[in-house]
Design a protein around this motif. Structure first.
Motif, PDB file in Angstrom:
ATOM      1  N   UNK A  77       0.818  -1.210   0.000  1.00  0.00           N
ATOM      2  CA  UNK A  77       0.000   0.000   0.000  1.00  0.00           C
ATOM      3  C   UNK A  77       0.855   1.264   0.000  1.00  0.00           C
ATOM      4  N   UNK A  78       2.139   1.119  -0.335  1.00  0.00           N
ATOM      5  CA  UNK A  78       3.039   2.272  -0.397  1.00  0.00           C
ATOM      6  C   UNK A  78       4.132   2.000  -1.420  1.00  0.00           C
ATOM      7  N   UNK A  79       4.823   3.057  -1.875  1.00  0.00           N
ATOM      8  CA  UNK A  79       5.867   2.885  -2.899  1.00  0.00           C
ATOM      9  C   UNK A  79       6.970   1.944  -2.426  1.00  0.00           C
ATOM     10  N   UNK A  80       7.661   1.341  -3.418  1.00  0.00           N
ATOM     11  CA  UNK A  80       8.605   0.273  -3.081  1.00  0.00           C
ATOM     12  C   UNK A  80       9.711   0.205  -4.122  1.00  0.00           C
ATOM     13  N   UNK A  81      10.922  -0.175  -3.679  1.00  0.00           N
ATOM     14  CA  UNK A  81      12.063  -0.378  -4.568  1.00  0.00           C
ATOM     15  C   UNK A  81      12.955  -1.493  -4.036  1.00  0.00           C
ATOM     16  N   UNK A  82      13.610  -2.200  -4.956  1.00  0.00           N
ATOM     17  CA  UNK A  82      14.689  -3.129  -4.623  1.00  0.00           C
ATOM     18  C   UNK A  82      16.018  -2.531  -5.052  1.00  0.00           C
ATOM     19  N   UNK A  90      27.141  -2.097 -14.403  1.00  0.00           N
ATOM     20  CA  UNK A  90      28.063  -1.346 -15.247  1.00  0.00           C
ATOM     21  C   UNK A  90      27.301  -0.422 -16.184  1.00  0.00           C
ATOM     22  N   UNK A  91      27.629   0.872 -16.133  1.00  0.00           N
ATOM     23  CA  UNK A  91      27.070   1.932 -16.990  1.00  0.00           C
ATOM     24  C   UNK A  91      25.561   2.093 -16.804  1.00  0.00           C
ATOM     25  N   UNK A  92      25.017   1.634 -15.679  1.00  0.00           N
ATOM     26  CA  UNK A  92      23.571   1.492 -15.613  1.00  0.00           C
ATOM     27  C   UNK A  92      23.036   1.780 -14.212  1.00  0.00           C
ATOM     28  N   UNK A  93      23.337   2.964 -13.670  1.00  0.00           N
ATOM     29  CA  UNK A  93      22.823   3.282 -12.337  1.00  0.00           C
ATOM     30  C   UNK A  93      21.311   3.452 -12.332  1.00  0.00           C
ATOM     31  N   UNK A  94      20.697   3.482 -13.523  1.00  0.00           N
ATOM     32  CA  UNK A  94      19.236   3.533 -13.605  1.00  0.00           C
ATOM     33  C   UNK A  94      18.600   2.323 -12.911  1.00  0.00           C
ATOM     34  N   UNK A  95      19.314   1.218 -12.850  1.00  0.00           N
ATOM     35  CA  UNK A  95      18.758  -0.013 -12.285  1.00  0.00           C
ATOM     36  C   UNK A  95      19.156  -0.228 -10.830  1.00  0.00           C
ATOM     37  N   UNK A  96      19.825   0.746 -10.231  1.00  0.00           N
ATOM     38  CA  UNK A  96      20.351   0.557  -8.886  1.00  0.00           C
ATOM     39  C   UNK A  96      19.240   0.447  -7.838  1.00  0.00           C
ATOM     40  N   UNK A  97      18.107   1.084  -8.092  1.00  0.00           N
ATOM     41  CA  UNK A  97      16.970   0.906  -7.200  1.00  0.00           C
ATOM     42  C   UNK A  97      17.067   1.650  -5.890  1.00  0.00           C
ATOM     43  N   UNK A 126      19.793  -9.054  -2.493  1.00  0.00           N
ATOM     44  CA  UNK A 126      18.965  -7.891  -2.810  1.00  0.00           C
ATOM     45  C   UNK A 126      18.118  -7.552  -1.580  1.00  0.00           C
ATOM     46  N   UNK A 127      17.664  -6.297  -1.513  1.00  0.00           N
ATOM     47  CA  UNK A 127      16.817  -5.887  -0.391  1.00  0.00           C
ATOM     48  C   UNK A 127      16.067  -4.609  -0.746  1.00  0.00           C
ATOM     49  N   UNK A 128      15.061  -4.307   0.050  1.00  0.00           N
ATOM     50  CA  UNK A 128      14.255  -3.112  -0.172  1.00  0.00           C
ATOM     51  C   UNK A 128      15.017  -1.868   0.265  1.00  0.00           C
ATOM     52  N   UNK A 129      14.768  -0.737  -0.423  1.00  0.00           N
ATOM     53  CA  UNK A 129      15.428   0.529  -0.069  1.00  0.00           C
ATOM     54  C   UNK A 129      14.444   1.615   0.335  1.00  0.00           C
ATOM     55  N   UNK A 138      11.797  -8.646   2.734  1.00  0.00           N
ATOM     56  CA  UNK A 138      12.024  -8.140   1.369  1.00  0.00           C
ATOM     57  C   UNK A 138      13.486  -8.256   0.967  1.00  0.00           C
ATOM     58  N   UNK A 139      14.085  -9.386   1.274  1.00  0.00           N
ATOM     59  CA  UNK A 139      15.463  -9.630   0.854  1.00  0.00           C
ATOM     60  C   UNK A 139      15.619 -11.075   0.387  1.00  0.00           C
ATOM     61  N   UNK A 140      16.687 -11.320  -0.358  1.00  0.00           N
ATOM     62  CA  UNK A 140      16.958 -12.664  -0.844  1.00  0.00           C
ATOM     63  C   UNK A 140      18.355 -12.756  -1.430  1.00  0.00           C
ATOM     64  N   UNK A 141      18.834 -13.967  -1.719  1.00  0.00           N
ATOM     65  CA  UNK A 141      20.223 -14.165  -2.151  1.00  0.00           C
ATOM     66  C   UNK A 141      20.417 -14.033  -3.656  1.00  0.00           C
ATOM     67  N   UNK A 142      21.630 -13.665  -4.028  1.00  0.00           N
ATOM     68  CA  UNK A 142      22.055 -13.645  -5.428  1.00  0.00           C
ATOM     69  C   UNK A 142      23.357 -14.447  -5.530  1.00  0.00           C
ATOM     70  N   UNK A 143      23.361 -15.460  -6.400  1.00  0.00           N
ATOM     71  CA  UNK A 143      24.578 -16.214  -6.697  1.00  0.00           C
ATOM     72  C   UNK A 143      25.012 -15.867  -8.117  1.00  0.00           C
ATOM     73  N   UNK A 144      26.263 -15.484  -8.289  1.00  0.00           N
ATOM     74  CA  UNK A 144      26.811 -15.290  -9.627  1.00  0.00           C
ATOM     75  C   UNK A 144      27.971 -16.268  -9.783  1.00  0.00           C
TER      76      UNK A 144
END
Length: 585
Positions: A77-82, A90-97, A126-129, A138-144
């Motif tokens: 019921x409120x704005x949200x970001x990851x 890389x070259x893409x802070x638009x996706x930083x969230x 990842x997590x909410x900001x 609102x968090x979870x793992x990333x494996x690369x």
């Protein structure tokens, strides 16, 4: 998307024109529904944020250079970001969230993130900001993972386990937010969670892991909490450290590890003990009252219970600086001695102690993705072009608590800073360089303003974090991996550079700063965009202990930075402005 569909999509992404073939890296697609639910992680019902019905959220399991597409539906019921903690974008802070780069997703709407895990490997999360949503999960793992052609400096483990540890409050995220908005601080946490559960030696509500006798397993520890450092250890077993936040490390063996806020560590654990159950223990560090949680590791086919006597954690912050002391030289062994002759009587010449942080070394012989620009792992041979010294502080503004860096407490704006800059209206939203490279004499005098520093593209910078307070701090820099070259007690001066590790400091993205101590990092600002440097302590970040680094490419070229995505939402004063002329190749 299934594996067959993924392969088909990758093939269709290859475009052939006569003898020239261009093929995109593989795509992974995710659809996430973000919702509220009532759960009781510590036995008290409270509102928790789920992702696809899961807490913690689903794992992103990918390979270096994969394209990640995550369509997020905000059913809150409120704005949200990851944000994607440690993924360099890389070259893409638009996706930083973050609120300085992206308009939040409105309730009932969706937004599709699209980013590439370019030249990266390792353990992240990842997590909410937005707001204090992080306090609701609102968090979870990333494996690369490394690509198949790139060898990994250890044998493939039998399996991999995520261990997301962190402190937890029984008060809901909205209540905690109101406390901070009213000018108060958060009290101590109420417990510790492991993968969303609080274990006990009675086996209640406990995460479990299974190991086959004789096999080796990879445990990926990440501290996803709000306030406290966490120590992790496994009953009856040692842990071989192999990776920290995207870098293979020299493989030292530890009985326990301090994992500070925002940090991730990978260890190998071999099932070489009596086949039965053992406890994995996570407990708070540097707290008057130690909060502890457990998980159970059970050898397959066994029925024996774990011993109720838990392995004890370290006491005091000095332990973390001195964990390396148990490693002793065998003075009775016959071997070549270091020069000068007789220097093995070093205690009679100069006494000094090594620390856990210093024992972490980058594995320079391992084949892996290297930080950009290529060759920067010879960082000790690069001239420093700018030194930024940051001092954290706390104080009152109009009777309310605020946290600051060099006397500036960051304030989010309705128009994200990156959008204002891109649309050419930055002067209407914020002023650059309110924060100076040297802190003022009186850092207790706090001003509230958007906190943005202007940086020069491709400069090699040194950032000093100086902590005058009695609590441990933890700092994260988005968009980059930096070299963590030193942590020492006292205050930093230029002559402290002689103590830097300029050979094999670990390349990472988060660093701790002990009480009354300083830490130094180095990085090349080669990733154009608007990047946040923030405290990983949730209340400190929420109340202003963060800043943004604007790194603009003079060429305004797609070679350096991507254009704003077509699906990027616009808000604030740029909402109805015409789109700027896009960058060209």
């Amino acid at each position: 998307m299934g594996r067959i569909n993924l392969v088909l999509f990758s093939l269709l992404s290859c475009v052939s024109t006569f003898v020239t073939v261009h093929c995109e890296d593989p795509y992974l697609f995710f659809t996430w529904n973000v919702t509220y639910a009532t759960l009781s992680p510590l036995g008290v019902p409270q509102q928790v944020i789920l992702i696809n019905g899961q807490f913690p959220g689903p794992k992103i399991n990918c390979t270096s250079n994969n394209n990640i597409v995550v369509n997020v539906f905000n059913n809150l019921d409120e704005p949200f970001l990851f944000t994607w903690n440690g993924i360099q974008q890389r070259k893409n802070s638009w996706q930083e969230g973050t609120l300085g780069t992206t308009c939040p997703i409105p309730p009932g709407k969706n937004f599709t993130y699209h980013f590439q895990v370019k030249d990266q490997i390792g353990s992240f999360f990842y997590h909410a900001t937005t707001a204090l949503h992080h306090a609701a999960g609102a968090y979870g793992p990333i494996h690369v993972h490394s690509r198949d052609l790139i060898p990994v400096p250890f044998d493939r483990p039998e399996d991999e386990y995520d261990v997301l540890v962190g402190d937890w409050y029984t008060k809901g995220h909205s209540t905690l937010k109101r406390l901070l908005d009213s000018g108060r601080t958060l009290a101590r946490a109420d417990g510790v969670l492991i993968n969303g559960k609080a274990g006990s030696t009675k086996g209640e509500n406990e995460p479990t892991f299974t190991m086959i006798p004789g096999k080796t397993y990879r445990y990926r520890f990440c501290n996803v909490g709000m306030k406290n450092s966490i120590n992790v250890r496994i009953q009856g077993h040692t842990m071989k450290l192999v990776e920290i936040e995207g870098s293979h490390t020299v493989q030292n063996v530890y009985d326990s590890l301090d994992v500070h806020l925002g940090q991730c560590y990978s260890v190998l654990v071999t099932a070489n003990q009596e086949p039965k159950a053992y406890y994995l223990v996570a407990s708070t560090r540097f707290t008057k009252t130690v909060l502890t949680s457990t998980a159970t590791i059970r050898y397959s086919g066994s029925t024996g219970p774990a011993s109720p006597e838990l392995p004890k954690g370290p006491v005091g912050w000095a332990w973390s600086l001195n964990q390396f002391r148990p490693f002793r030289w065998n003075l009775t062994a016959s071997a070549a001695r270091p020069n000068p002759q007789g220097s093995y009587h070093y205690g009679q010449i100069r006494a000094w102690s090594l620390n856990q942080f210093r024992s972490f070394r980058w594995n320079l012989t391992a084949s892996a993705a290297r930080p950009n620009p290529q060759g920067s792992y010879h960082y000790g041979q690069i001239n420093i072009t700018r030194t930024i010294k940051l001092v954290n502080s706390a104080g009152k503004v109009d009777g309310k608590l605020r946290y600051a860096i060099n006397g500036i407490s960051h304030e989010n704006t309705e128009t994200p800073l990156k959008l204002a800059e891109y649309f050419g209206v930055a002067d209407k939203i914020f002023k650059y360089d309110l924060l100076k490279d040297e802190p003022p004499t009186d850092t207790e005098q706090i001003s509230i303003a958007p906190n943005v520093i202007n940086a020069t593209f491709r400069n090699f910078v040194e950032i000093i974090f100086e902590n005058h307070e009695k609590s441990v701090q933890s700092w994260h820099l988005a968009g980059y991996a930096f070299f963590a070259v030193a942590i020492e007690p006292g205050k930093w001066t230029p002559d402290k550079r002689k103590n830097y590790n300029l050979l094999d400091a670990v390349s990472r993205n988060t660093i701790q700063v002990y009480p009354k101590s300083w830490a130094a990092i180095m990085t090349t600002l080669d990733n154009a965009g608007m990047w946040i440097l923030r405290s990983m302590i949730s209340e400190r970040k929420y109340l202003g202990q963060q800043l943004y680094i604007s790194v603009l490419s003079p060429a305004r070229s797609l070679r350096d930075e991507y254009n704003i995505p077509d699906n990027d939402p616009l808000c604030g004063i740029v909402k109805d402005l015409p789109m700027p002329k896009p960058y060209t190749a």
